[in-house]
Design an enzyme around this catalytic site. Structure first.
Site, PDB file in Angstrom:
ATOM      1  N   SER A  62       0.821  -1.210   0.000  1.00 30.69           N
ATOM      2  CA  SER A  62       0.000   0.000   0.000  1.00 30.69           C
ATOM      3  C   SER A  62       0.860   1.268   0.000  1.00 30.69           C
ATOM      4  O   SER A  62       2.029   1.253   0.408  1.00 30.69           O
ATOM      5  CB  SER A  62      -0.904   0.015   1.236  1.00 30.69           C
ATOM      6  OG  SER A  62      -1.591  -1.210   1.367  1.00 30.69           O
TER       7      SER A  62
HETATM    8  N1  SAH Z   1      -0.216  -5.146   4.144  1.00 31.09           N
HETATM    9  C1  SAH Z   1       0.374  -5.493   2.865  1.00 31.09           C
HETATM   10  C2  SAH Z   1      -0.501  -5.078   1.690  1.00 31.09           C
HETATM   11  C3  SAH Z   1      -1.243  -6.231   1.263  1.00 31.09           C
HETATM   12  S1  SAH Z   1      -2.318  -6.104  -0.114  1.00 31.09           S
HETATM   13  C4  SAH Z   1       1.769  -4.912   2.737  1.00 31.09           C
HETATM   14  O1  SAH Z   1       2.181  -4.156   3.606  1.00 31.09           O
HETATM   15  O2  SAH Z   1       2.451  -5.254   1.759  1.00 31.09           O
HETATM   16  C5  SAH Z   1      -3.586  -7.159   0.514  1.00 31.09           C
HETATM   17  C6  SAH Z   1      -3.186  -8.576   0.811  1.00 31.09           C
HETATM   18  O3  SAH Z   1      -4.343  -9.224   1.324  1.00 31.09           O
HETATM   19  C7  SAH Z   1      -2.750  -9.389  -0.415  1.00 31.09           C
HETATM   20  O4  SAH Z   1      -1.497  -9.935  -0.192  1.00 31.09           O
HETATM   21  C8  SAH Z   1      -3.829 -10.467  -0.530  1.00 31.09           C
HETATM   22  O5  SAH Z   1      -3.337 -11.711  -0.996  1.00 31.09           O
HETATM   23  C9  SAH Z   1      -4.319 -10.566   0.903  1.00 31.09           C
HETATM   24  N2  SAH Z   1      -5.653 -11.130   1.073  1.00 31.09           N
HETATM   25  C10 SAH Z   1      -6.765 -10.929   0.308  1.00 31.09           C
HETATM   26  N3  SAH Z   1      -7.805 -11.620   0.811  1.00 31.09           N
HETATM   27  C11 SAH Z   1      -7.351 -12.264   1.922  1.00 31.09           C
HETATM   28  C12 SAH Z   1      -7.951 -13.135   2.874  1.00 31.09           C
HETATM   29  N4  SAH Z   1      -9.233 -13.507   2.806  1.00 31.09           N
HETATM   30  N5  SAH Z   1      -7.173 -13.608   3.878  1.00 31.09           N
HETATM   31  C13 SAH Z   1      -5.864 -13.265   3.989  1.00 31.09           C
HETATM   32  N6  SAH Z   1      -5.241 -12.449   3.103  1.00 31.09           N
HETATM   33  C14 SAH Z   1      -5.974 -11.957   2.087  1.00 31.09           C
END
Ligand code: SAH
Length: 211
Positions: A62
């Site tokens: 993000s």
């Molecule tokens: N916090 C992260 C940004 C992640 S983007 C960072 O600092 O890089 C959102 C993430 O949520 C993705 O990696 C995606 O695979 C994950 N995601 C989406 N749905 C999910 C779920 N139901 N359970 C766990 N992770 C999930």
């Protein structure tokens, strides 16, 4: 890439402080965590720019400002036990590890979870546990949490998550469809979830189930 420490300081001053982020613990954590380690070589030169970046599996790390905004709203203290949904690169998990006592972070993509786990361990974070699973279910065995950060957008609030907040606990989650989402801040007060609406945002979707 140019000096990462200088790039990080510029990011904190121009993207965070100048836009109103004032919590010194959040600003200090963002000065410490080496964001460039959480992106691929190809994106390293852009690691401290004012936008999200791809991290593989169609997911993104993000925008720094949005991460700071969400962290500031959660008011994490050094004794807190925190849950993150959506580990992705592990960047927000590292920031939470700087702010809290213990962090549990759930990721549904096995490859992302494994690389985040390795990187966090290499960087010396011993208080983060990366778990592969469906974050919409939370982590009942480790609940209750003082704070929950959801890093992916849900169409509706997953009911399991506020249920795993302790009384006085805080949660921030983007809610909405792919083109229109809003941050919702939730505080548990006497067993009731009190919700307030915050900024409009754009996150990758929360996908039900494990990969
Ligand atoms: N916090 C992260 C940004 C992640 S983007 C960072 O600092 O890089 C959102 C993430 O949520 C993705 O990696 C995606 O695979 C994950 N995601 C989406 N749905 C999910 C779920 N139901 N359970 C766990 N992770 C999930």
């Amino acid at each position: 890439m140019p000096d990462p420490t200088a790039a990080r300081r510029l990011m904190v001053d121009s993207q965070l402080r100048d836009r109103g982020i004032s919590d010194t613990r959040v600003l200090d954590a963002m000065l410490r965590v080496p964001r460039h380690e959480f992106v691929s070589e190809a994106n390293r030169a852009q690691a401290y720019e004012d936008h999200p970046l791809p991290i593989g599996d169609s997911q993104t790390i993000s925008q720094p400002y949005i991460v700071a905004l969400m962290l500031e709203s959660l008011q994490v203290t050094p004794n807190d036990k925190v849950l993150e949904v959506g580990t992705g690169s592990g960047y927000a998990a590292a920031l939470l590890a700087e702010l809290a006592a213990e962090v549990f972070s759930i990721e549904r993509h096995v490859s992302l979870a494994e690389s985040a786990r390795n990187l966090l361990s290499t960087l010396g974070y011993r208080n983060v546990h990366v778990i592969i699973g469906d974050g919409a279910l939370g982590l009942p065995d480790s609940a209750p949490f003082d704070a929950i950060l959801v890093s992916a957008a849900a169409l509706h609030l997953p009911p399991a998550l506020p249920a795993q907040l302790r009384d006085g606990g805080r949660m921030i989650i983007p809610i909405g469809s792919s083109d229109s989402q809003q941050l919702q801040f939730i505080r548990m007060v006497n067993g009731q979830a009190v919700t307030s609406l915050r900024e409009l945002v754009r996150f990758v979707p929360l996908v039900p189930g494990q990969e």
